[in-house]
Design a protein around this motif. Structure first.
Motif, PDB file in Angstrom:
ATOM      1  N   GLY A 273       8.308 -42.852  -7.051  1.00  0.00           N
ATOM      2  CA  GLY A 273       8.442 -41.434  -6.727  1.00  0.00           C
ATOM      3  C   GLY A 273       9.572 -40.775  -7.484  1.00  0.00           C
ATOM      4  N   LEU A 274      10.709 -41.467  -7.605  1.00  0.00           N
ATOM      5  CA  LEU A 274      11.845 -40.903  -8.341  1.00  0.00           C
ATOM      6  C   LEU A 274      11.521 -40.763  -9.829  1.00  0.00           C
ATOM      7  CD1 LEU A 274      14.908 -42.684  -6.700  1.00  0.00           C
ATOM      8  CD2 LEU A 274      14.433 -40.219  -6.731  1.00  0.00           C
ATOM      9  N   ALA A 275      10.868 -41.776 -10.408  1.00  0.00           N
ATOM     10  CA  ALA A 275      10.490 -41.681 -11.827  1.00  0.00           C
ATOM     11  C   ALA A 275       9.563 -40.495 -12.053  1.00  0.00           C
ATOM     12  CB  ALA A 275       9.822 -42.981 -12.278  1.00  0.00           C
ATOM     13  N   THR A 276       8.597 -40.313 -11.159  1.00  0.00           N
ATOM     14  CA  THR A 276       7.667 -39.195 -11.276  1.00  0.00           C
ATOM     15  C   THR A 276       8.381 -37.866 -11.098  1.00  0.00           C
ATOM     16  OG1 THR A 276       5.950 -40.610 -10.324  1.00  0.00           O
ATOM     17  CG2 THR A 276       5.488 -38.256 -10.425  1.00  0.00           C
ATOM     18  N   ALA A 277       9.270 -37.796 -10.105  1.00  0.00           N
ATOM     19  CA  ALA A 277       9.991 -36.555  -9.849  1.00  0.00           C
ATOM     20  C   ALA A 277      10.908 -36.193 -11.014  1.00  0.00           C
ATOM     21  CB  ALA A 277      10.806 -36.685  -8.558  1.00  0.00           C
ATOM     22  N   LEU A 278      11.630 -37.163 -11.551  1.00  0.00           N
ATOM     23  CA  LEU A 278      12.526 -36.891 -12.679  1.00  0.00           C
ATOM     24  C   LEU A 278      11.738 -36.519 -13.935  1.00  0.00           C
ATOM     25  CD1 LEU A 278      15.163 -39.711 -12.122  1.00  0.00           C
ATOM     26  CD2 LEU A 278      15.449 -37.256 -11.714  1.00  0.00           C
ATOM     27  N   MET A 279      10.544 -37.105 -14.094  1.00  0.00           N
ATOM     28  CA  MET A 279       9.666 -36.695 -15.190  1.00  0.00           C
ATOM     29  C   MET A 279       9.325 -35.212 -15.061  1.00  0.00           C
ATOM     30  SD  MET A 279       5.803 -38.088 -16.016  1.00  0.00           S
ATOM     31  CE  MET A 279       5.147 -37.553 -14.430  1.00  0.00           C
ATOM     32  N   ASN A 280       9.023 -34.785 -13.847  1.00  0.00           N
ATOM     33  CA  ASN A 280       8.658 -33.387 -13.633  1.00  0.00           C
ATOM     34  C   ASN A 280       9.851 -32.454 -13.808  1.00  0.00           C
ATOM     35  OD1 ASN A 280       5.984 -34.063 -13.076  1.00  0.00           O
ATOM     36  ND2 ASN A 280       6.393 -34.359 -10.900  1.00  0.00           N
ATOM     37  N   VAL A 281      11.035 -32.887 -13.360  1.00  0.00           N
ATOM     38  CA  VAL A 281      12.240 -32.070 -13.548  1.00  0.00           C
ATOM     39  C   VAL A 281      12.496 -31.862 -15.042  1.00  0.00           C
ATOM     40  CG1 VAL A 281      14.754 -32.056 -13.308  1.00  0.00           C
ATOM     41  CG2 VAL A 281      13.327 -32.697 -11.351  1.00  0.00           C
ATOM     42  N   ALA A 282      12.479 -32.970 -15.803  1.00  0.00           N
ATOM     43  CA  ALA A 282      12.723 -32.862 -17.243  1.00  0.00           C
ATOM     44  C   ALA A 282      11.641 -32.027 -17.926  1.00  0.00           C
ATOM     45  CB  ALA A 282      12.783 -34.262 -17.860  1.00  0.00           C
ATOM     46  N   TYR A 283      10.399 -32.196 -17.485  1.00  0.00           N
ATOM     47  CA  TYR A 283       9.287 -31.446 -18.074  1.00  0.00           C
ATOM     48  C   TYR A 283       9.438 -29.957 -17.816  1.00  0.00           C
ATOM     49  CZ  TYR A 283       4.525 -29.679 -18.577  1.00  0.00           C
ATOM     50  OH  TYR A 283       3.427 -28.940 -18.913  1.00  0.00           O
ATOM     51  N   TYR A 284       9.814 -29.567 -16.606  1.00  0.00           N
ATOM     52  CA  TYR A 284       9.981 -28.148 -16.303  1.00  0.00           C
ATOM     53  C   TYR A 284      11.148 -27.550 -17.085  1.00  0.00           C
ATOM     54  CZ  TYR A 284       6.495 -27.661 -12.591  1.00  0.00           C
ATOM     55  OH  TYR A 284       5.321 -27.568 -11.902  1.00  0.00           O
ATOM     56  N   GLU A 285      12.220 -28.325 -17.243  1.00  0.00           N
ATOM     57  CA  GLU A 285      13.330 -27.848 -18.064  1.00  0.00           C
ATOM     58  C   GLU A 285      12.880 -27.674 -19.519  1.00  0.00           C
ATOM     59  OE1 GLU A 285      16.194 -26.811 -17.188  1.00  0.00           O
ATOM     60  OE2 GLU A 285      16.490 -27.563 -15.150  1.00  0.00           O
ATOM     61  N   ALA A 286      11.959 -28.548 -19.971  1.00  0.00           N
ATOM     62  CA  ALA A 286      11.459 -28.445 -21.344  1.00  0.00           C
ATOM     63  C   ALA A 286      10.576 -27.221 -21.528  1.00  0.00           C
ATOM     64  CB  ALA A 286      10.694 -29.714 -21.718  1.00  0.00           C
ATOM     65  N   ILE A 287       9.631 -26.981 -20.587  1.00  0.00           N
ATOM     66  CA  ILE A 287       8.717 -25.854 -20.785  1.00  0.00           C
ATOM     67  C   ILE A 287       9.401 -24.518 -20.514  1.00  0.00           C
ATOM     68  CG2 ILE A 287       6.686 -27.251 -20.294  1.00  0.00           C
ATOM     69  CD1 ILE A 287       6.495 -25.914 -17.558  1.00  0.00           C
ATOM     70  N   ALA A 288      10.593 -24.550 -19.932  1.00  0.00           N
ATOM     71  CA  ALA A 288      11.381 -23.318 -19.821  1.00  0.00           C
ATOM     72  C   ALA A 288      11.966 -22.932 -21.169  1.00  0.00           C
ATOM     73  CB  ALA A 288      12.510 -23.492 -18.806  1.00  0.00           C
ATOM     74  N   ARG A 289      11.968 -23.879 -22.125  1.00  0.00           N
ATOM     75  CA  ARG A 289      12.587 -23.661 -23.430  1.00  0.00           C
ATOM     76  C   ARG A 289      11.611 -23.777 -24.594  1.00  0.00           C
ATOM     77  NH1 ARG A 289      15.859 -26.129 -19.840  1.00  0.00           N
ATOM     78  NH2 ARG A 289      18.081 -25.571 -19.799  1.00  0.00           N
ATOM     79  N   LEU A 290      10.463 -24.429 -24.370  1.00  0.00           N
ATOM     80  CA  LEU A 290       9.495 -24.687 -25.429  1.00  0.00           C
ATOM     81  C   LEU A 290       8.107 -24.223 -25.000  1.00  0.00           C
ATOM     82  CD1 LEU A 290      10.423 -28.405 -26.288  1.00  0.00           C
ATOM     83  CD2 LEU A 290      11.073 -26.383 -27.602  1.00  0.00           C
ATOM     84  N   PRO A 291       7.220 -23.921 -25.966  1.00  0.00           N
ATOM     85  CA  PRO A 291       5.816 -23.663 -25.616  1.00  0.00           C
ATOM     86  C   PRO A 291       5.200 -24.869 -24.911  1.00  0.00           C
ATOM     87  CG  PRO A 291       6.252 -22.977 -27.866  1.00  0.00           C
ATOM     88  CD  PRO A 291       7.474 -23.721 -27.403  1.00  0.00           C
TER      89      PRO A 291
END
Length: 289
Positions: free
Chosen positions: A55-73
């Protein structure tokens, strides 16, 4: 998944991306708990530990992904994030074509990063962090799918991860805590949980029961295409020529990877009362209810 991501982008002017990711996690956990109602066995220490790490690996993946799409297409972030599954697929075999797949993927990532590094180096780094967590998700997800009722583990893992990461809701918000009291924001959080977590991750568990990690990573080649299409249609994000080339190279790398290392398929039952540890009937296992 990516329609949900496109909706999440609309919340980034109200809440920090990591707070939106936590809301998505909470929404998914509530829906899964209401649906699955995992019994005491799902909370046993050994299963609880694996579910929590997953669950933590999945959640941290989503946190990093959302931070990425806030900055990239969207499509660019997905392609960079896809390095994780590419690595998992390639390491399952060392044939020449698999080495070529890694080289092709690295070239694709270099094309994308070269385009985006000057504009948003933090976005590239967040996307690569998401890639590392995605690799962990694939590896741990297979263990979860084989080790118990994978969907119950999703419910338990998302719940414990939501509690552990709850401080993310209160840090770096654009509008403070006020948006958290708005019914529309809370409703959207549940919608994001269903669209971006419950549906795709439940399907992942079903697929992981039938194919090996390597084949699963190959199937994920569909995702950069989907992310790019959704980014174009919903958000109006048009990738440049080099980005298109890089995304195509990443997809080609996974398609090139051979199918070595796959396990034989196993059947799955997603009903709440059955375990999915193997494909034998429930009454044929010791201790089955």
């Amino acid at each position: 998944m990516y329609v949900g991501a496109a909706l999440a982008v609309g919340l980034f002017d109200r809440l920090a991306p990591h707070a939106v990711a936590e809301l998505r996690l909470i929404g998914a956990a509530l829906v899964l708990l209401a649906w699955r109602r995992p019994g005491r066995a799902a909370w046993a220490p050994r299963r609880l530990l694996l579910a929590t790490v997953f669950g933590l690996a999945t959640a941290l993946m989503n946190v990093a992904y959302y931070e990425a799409i806030a900055r990239l297409p969207l499509g660019t972030a997905v392609a960079l994030e896809f390095c994780g599954p590419v690595l998992v697929a390639a390491l399952a075999s060392r044939r020449p074509r698999d080495v070529a797949a890694v080289v092709l993927a690295a070239g694709g990532v270099a094309l994308i990063a070269d385009v985006r590094w000057s504009g948003s180096p933090s976005g590239v780094l967040w996307a690569l962090a998401a890639a590392a967590m995605w690799a962990a998700y694939v590896l741990l997800g297979k263990r979860v799918a084989r080790g118990g009722n994978g969907i119950d583990e999703l419910a338990v893992g998302f719940t414990t991860a939501a509690v552990i990461l709850s401080p993310l809701l209160f840090t770096g918000g654009v509008g403070g805590l006020a948006p958290l009291a708005e019914p529309s924001v809370l409703a959207l959080a549940v919608g994001l949980g269903v669209l971006s977590s419950v549906i795709p991750y439940v399907l992942d568990q079903i697929v992981l029961r039938r194919v090996g990690q390597a084949r699963f990573a190959v199937l994920l080649a569909l995702l950069p295409v989907t992310g790019t299409i959704v980014g174009f249609v919903v958000l109006g994000q048009i990738p440049g020529a080099l980005e298109v080339g890089g995304i195509a190279a990443v997809i080609a790398a996974v398609a090139l990877r051979s199918r070595d290392g796959d396990e034989p398929p196993a059947t799955v039952d997603v009903s709440p009362s059955r375990s999915v540890t193997d494909d034998r009937p429930a009454h044929g296992r010791p201790g089955a209810a």
